[in-house]
Design a protein around this motif. Structure first.
Motif, short mmCIF file in Angstrom:
data_model
loop_
_atom_site.label_atom_id
_atom_site.label_comp_id
_atom_site.label_asym_id
_atom_site.label_seq_id
_atom_site.Cartn_x
_atom_site.Cartn_y
_atom_site.Cartn_z
N SER A 86 0.82 -1.20 0.00
CA SER A 86 0.00 0.00 0.00
C SER A 86 0.87 1.27 0.00
CB SER A 86 -0.88 -0.03 1.25
OG SER A 86 -1.81 1.01 1.19
N GLY A 87 0.54 2.18 -0.91
CA GLY A 87 1.23 3.47 -0.93
C GLY A 87 2.56 3.49 -1.65
N LYS A 105 1.46 1.71 -7.05
CA LYS A 105 0.78 0.90 -8.07
C LYS A 105 -0.21 1.73 -8.88
CE LYS A 105 -0.85 -2.12 -5.14
NZ LYS A 105 -0.21 -1.54 -3.95
N THR A 106 -1.07 2.46 -8.18
CA THR A 106 -2.08 3.26 -8.88
C THR A 106 -1.43 4.43 -9.60
OG1 THR A 106 -3.75 2.64 -7.26
CG2 THR A 106 -4.24 4.57 -8.59
N THR A 107 -0.54 5.13 -8.90
CA THR A 107 0.11 6.32 -9.47
C THR A 107 0.89 5.98 -10.73
OG1 THR A 107 0.24 7.39 -7.33
CG2 THR A 107 1.83 8.10 -8.97
N GLU A 148 -0.42 14.31 -11.05
CA GLU A 148 -1.26 13.16 -11.37
C GLU A 148 -2.57 13.61 -12.03
OE1 GLU A 148 -0.96 9.87 -8.45
OE2 GLU A 148 0.07 11.33 -7.18
N ARG A 166 -9.13 8.58 0.13
CA ARG A 166 -9.17 7.74 -1.07
C ARG A 166 -10.24 8.19 -2.06
NH1 ARG A 166 -5.69 3.06 -1.87
NH2 ARG A 166 -4.67 2.77 0.14
N ILE A 194 12.11 10.41 -3.48
CA ILE A 194 12.52 10.60 -4.87
C ILE A 194 11.37 11.23 -5.65
CG2 ILE A 194 11.94 8.20 -5.46
CD1 ILE A 194 14.31 8.34 -7.48
N THR A 216 10.91 9.05 -11.00
CA THR A 216 10.42 7.66 -11.03
C THR A 216 9.73 7.37 -12.36
OG1 THR A 216 10.18 7.67 -8.64
CG2 THR A 216 9.03 5.94 -9.82
N1 LIG Z 1 8.44 8.78 -6.59
C1 LIG Z 1 7.19 8.40 -6.38
N2 LIG Z 1 6.69 7.30 -7.00
C2 LIG Z 1 5.43 6.88 -6.78
N3 LIG Z 1 4.57 7.51 -5.94
C3 LIG Z 1 5.00 8.62 -5.31
C4 LIG Z 1 6.32 9.10 -5.49
N4 LIG Z 1 6.46 10.19 -4.73
C5 LIG Z 1 5.30 10.39 -4.10
N5 LIG Z 1 4.39 9.46 -4.43
C6 LIG Z 1 3.02 9.35 -3.86
O1 LIG Z 1 2.89 8.08 -3.25
C7 LIG Z 1 1.56 7.62 -3.34
C8 LIG Z 1 1.48 6.25 -4.01
O2 LIG Z 1 0.19 5.75 -3.78
P1 LIG Z 1 -0.63 4.76 -4.70
O3 LIG Z 1 -2.07 5.13 -4.66
O4 LIG Z 1 -0.04 4.65 -6.06
O5 LIG Z 1 -0.42 3.44 -3.85
P2 LIG Z 1 -0.77 1.95 -4.22
O6 LIG Z 1 0.50 1.21 -4.40
O7 LIG Z 1 -1.74 1.96 -5.33
O8 LIG Z 1 -1.43 1.44 -2.83
P3 LIG Z 1 -2.81 0.70 -2.49
O9 LIG Z 1 -2.62 -0.75 -2.77
O10 LIG Z 1 -2.99 0.99 -1.05
O11 LIG Z 1 -3.88 1.32 -3.32
C9 LIG Z 1 0.78 8.65 -4.11
O12 LIG Z 1 0.14 9.49 -3.20
C10 LIG Z 1 1.90 9.40 -4.88
O13 LIG Z 1 1.55 10.72 -5.17
#
Ligand SMILES: Nc1ncnc2c1ncn2[C@@H]1O[C@H](COP(=O)(O)OP(=O)(O)OP(=O)(O)O)[C@@H](O)[C@H]1O
Ligand SMILES: O=C([O-])CC(=O)C(=O)O
Ligand SMILES: [Ca+2]
Ligand SMILES: [Mn+2]
Length: 651
Positions: A351-352, A355-357, A398, A435, A555, A560
């Protein structure tokens, strides 16, 4: 004649007088309305939606059952879902909102009960349960805003909701019935997410949930699908008490077409969400007022004591982690997207971690952001929607997620301006875990149906708050397995006196909370599939750089994204590499568009001793965690197991 009103509500009288232009002064220039009374006017406003299958005798030559029979069968099926098992009879169900006179008077579709002479009639068996069946987002908005505190329209049209006391999942309250089958099949004991309960206790909680739902004036029922792979589609029914829950699942599961709904039949799995109502602490096995219970034998899940909607989403994911491997299909906690040339990438991570981003990429087709299957024909998304973290969300970084927050989207636990209704995405007053849940087609380049060919790149995401893992490294198959089984990320947990230490988390298969079988089962399947299809593994640190949390910084997302672009394009596959000490990771020497010095953490840490110390600390955390897996075999012979063990940190 003059005042006869034809059945569709049009008044002849007004129509004729209009045509004749009889000299009566009319206010305004717009044409007058076709109604004489306010009630008539209101009846004009709403057109009844017609079922796509013609009803009655017209179609009887072709359809096996009439529309009326179909409706009755559907209500009987819902009544059967809601049946109290002690009373052996389903409640009287009727479609529609009890607050609407028109619907509540039409009780023609009441399910007929065969009450035996010995079954006594109770008050609850005499009342009607109104069913709000597969309502549309507009209808659900109205229900939420009218009846659920904390539901508001935001400035972009999304529905702001509150999930109550729980703003995240409750993994310590997730129980699975242990019977003679599941005892052998599932992963139990240390490290396993499956906390055992017996069937009798499940039935007690089920009865509690069903009685609660039947005590209400109305319940929401969603009939939907999981998995875009047509051969492995699962039919799910979700019975809930809140419009918030119904809209959330409407967005997150696959939405059936009108025709698919007509032929829905009996669901493969049913969720009873009575989250507003607690479990009974005096019930055996209960350790809090929350319990999320799964019975694989009964194909049911019961939710008591938490309104956090993610429990439903992830409960169904656990189910898929049981059903799919039985069919030789691998279920994955990963995002997935595809390039214009058909190259598919999977994004694993806790989580976090991104994956979604990172799967939401304007230059690629989105297959899904969180839950997938990898079978013999390629990948398929399990869900019909995305669930994005919103904390500090920005339009610039995003844009696609930002634009998806519009009418139909559920916004959980965000804070907004009372008057303008503009959401403040930086505000953590309710929770840090804010969320947005939206249908996948809200992302402009979503690939519908959400399926793709075999993956080419397997990207493992870790948000390393220790800041010692390189921003990107290329992995061997054995290293990919080692890191997949480890499932590492490190977040920052605040302590009372304000000192914030990174907290390492290891979660097997990047989702130990959702797997049902032993992690090595999934790992063996992944290894086999990666080998067969020649996929390359990558480890991407989306966390800290230049020092651990408090010293370095996260980072940049733009860096990324460039790293991910270089993986997709193939640039990184053929780059020059050097190997790190301890973890033995291959770091590329350069990547287009990124300052080369940031690629190796030994350059970015100003305090080299602190770097060595932190690196060693993390390595020993990895080693300790992996100890529980050393006795398990992966694959056909022992060679892969030995390679995997050797692919961990060496010091
Ligand atoms: N370098 C980076 N790469 C990816 N995400 C980043 C980075 N820096 C900051 N972030 C932030 O980190 C968070 C990543 O969350 P994301 O929703 O993609 O999580 P997830 O892996 O989909 O988790 P879940 O399974 O809980 O939904 C976002 O809020 C994004 O803006
Ligand atoms: O389930 C949730 O609450 C959010 C999520 O996707 C995860 O934790 O992996
Ligand atoms: Ca997500
Ligand atoms: Mn997730």
């Amino acid at each position: 004649m003059a005042d006869s009103i034809i059945s569709n509500g049009f008044s002849k009288k007004i129509n004729t007088s209009m045509k004749q232009g009889n000299g009566v002064c009319q206010d305004g220039s717009s044409s007058p309305i076709k109604a004489q009374t306010i009630d008539e006017l209101h009846s004009l406003q709403k057109k009844r939606s017609t079922p796509s299958t013609p009803s009655g005798s017209v179609s009887s030559a072709f359809s096996v059952i009439t529309e009326e029979d179909r409706q009755r069968q559907q209500l009987q099926s819902i009544s059967a879902s809601l049946a109290s098992l002690t009373r052996e009879t389903g409640p009287k169900v009727v479609k529609g909102d009890p607050a609407r006179k028109e619907t509540s008077t039409k009780v023609a579709h009441v399910v007929h009960h065969q009450l035996g002479p010995n079954i006594s009639i109770s008050d609850s068996s005499m009342k009607f349960t109104h069913v709000l069946y597969n309502l549309s987002p507009g209808e659900l908005y109205e229900q939420a805003i009218r009846y659920e505190k904390g539901s508001f329209l935001t400035s972009t049209g999304a529905l702001a909701t509150l999930s109550g006391a729980k703003t995240g999942r409750s993994p310590r309250d997730k129980r699975v019935v242990k019977d003679e089958n599941t005892e052998k099949e599932l992963w139990w004991g240390k490290g396993s997410p499956n906390i055992e309960m017996d069937e009798h206790t499940f039935m007690i909680n089920r009865e509690r949930a069903v009685d609660y739902l039947n005590s209400l004036d109305k319940v929401f029922v969603n009939d939907q699908f999981l998995n875009w792979d047509p051969e492995n589609k699962i039919r799910v029914r979700i019975v809930s008490a809140r419009a918030y829950h119904s809209l959330f699942m409407h967005n997150m599961c696959i939405r059936p077409t009108e025709e698919e709904l007509e032929n829905f039949g009996t669901p493969d799995f049913t969720i009873y969400n009575s989250g507003q109502f607690p479990c009974n602490r005096f019930t055996h096995y209960m350790t809090s007022s929350t319990s999320i219970d799964v019975s694989l034998a009964r194909k049911e899940m019961v939710i008591l004591g938490t309104q956090y909607a993610g429990e439903m989403k992830k409960g169904l994911f656990s189910l898929m982690h049981y059903l799919m491997p039985k069919r030789q299909i691998l279920s994955l906690h990963s995002g997935c997207n595809m390039g214009k040339d058909g190259d598919v990438a999977l994004f694993f991570g806790l989580s976090g971690t991104g994956k979604t981003t990172l799967s939401t990429d304007h230059n690629r087709f989105l297959i899904g952001d969180d839950e997938h299957c990898w079978g013999n024909n390629g990948v398929s998304n399990i869900e019909g929607g995305c669930y994005a973290k919103c904390i500090d969300l920005s339009r610039e970084k995003e844009p696609d997620i930002w634009n998806a927050i519009k009418f139909g989207t559920v916004l959980e636990n965000v804070v907004f301006d009372e008057h303008t209704r503009e959401v403040d995405f930086t505000d953590k007053s309710v929770t840090e875990n804010t969320r947005a849940a939206y249908p996948i087609e809200y992302i402009p380049n979503a690939l519908i149906p959400c399926v793709g060919p075999h993956p080419k790149n397997i990207i493992l995401l870790a948000c390393d708050a220790f800041g010692v893992l390189p921003p990107v490294s290329k992995l061997t198959l054995a290293q990919t397995m080692y890191h997949f089984i480890s499932g590492y990320t490190a977040l920052v947990a605040g302590t009372e006196d304000g000192i914030k230490e990174p907290q390492a988390t290891f979660s097997a298969c990047f989702g130990a909370a959702f797997i049902m079988l032993h992690p090595t089962k999934y790992a063996a399947m992944l290894a086999e599939k990666m080998k067969t299809h020649g996929a390359t593994g990558w480890l991407v640190n989306t966390g800290w750089s230049g020092g651990r949390y408090g010293y370095g910084s996260r980072i940049k997302l733009s860096y990324t994204r460039k790293i991910i672009d270089a993986i997709h394009s193939g640039e990184l596959l053929n780059a020059d590499y050097h190997k790190t000490k301890i973890f033995g990771l291959e770091i590329p020497n350069a990547i287009e568009g990124i300052p080369s010095e940031i690629l190796d953490p030994t350059n970015t840490w100003s305090d080299k001793d602190a770097y060595d110390e932190t690196l060693l600390k993390l390595a020993s955390l990895f080693k300790n965690n992996f100890e529980t897996f050393t006795s398990y075999r992966i694959g056909e012979d022992n060679s892969l197991t030995e390679e995997i063990l050797a692919a961990g940190p060496i010091f």
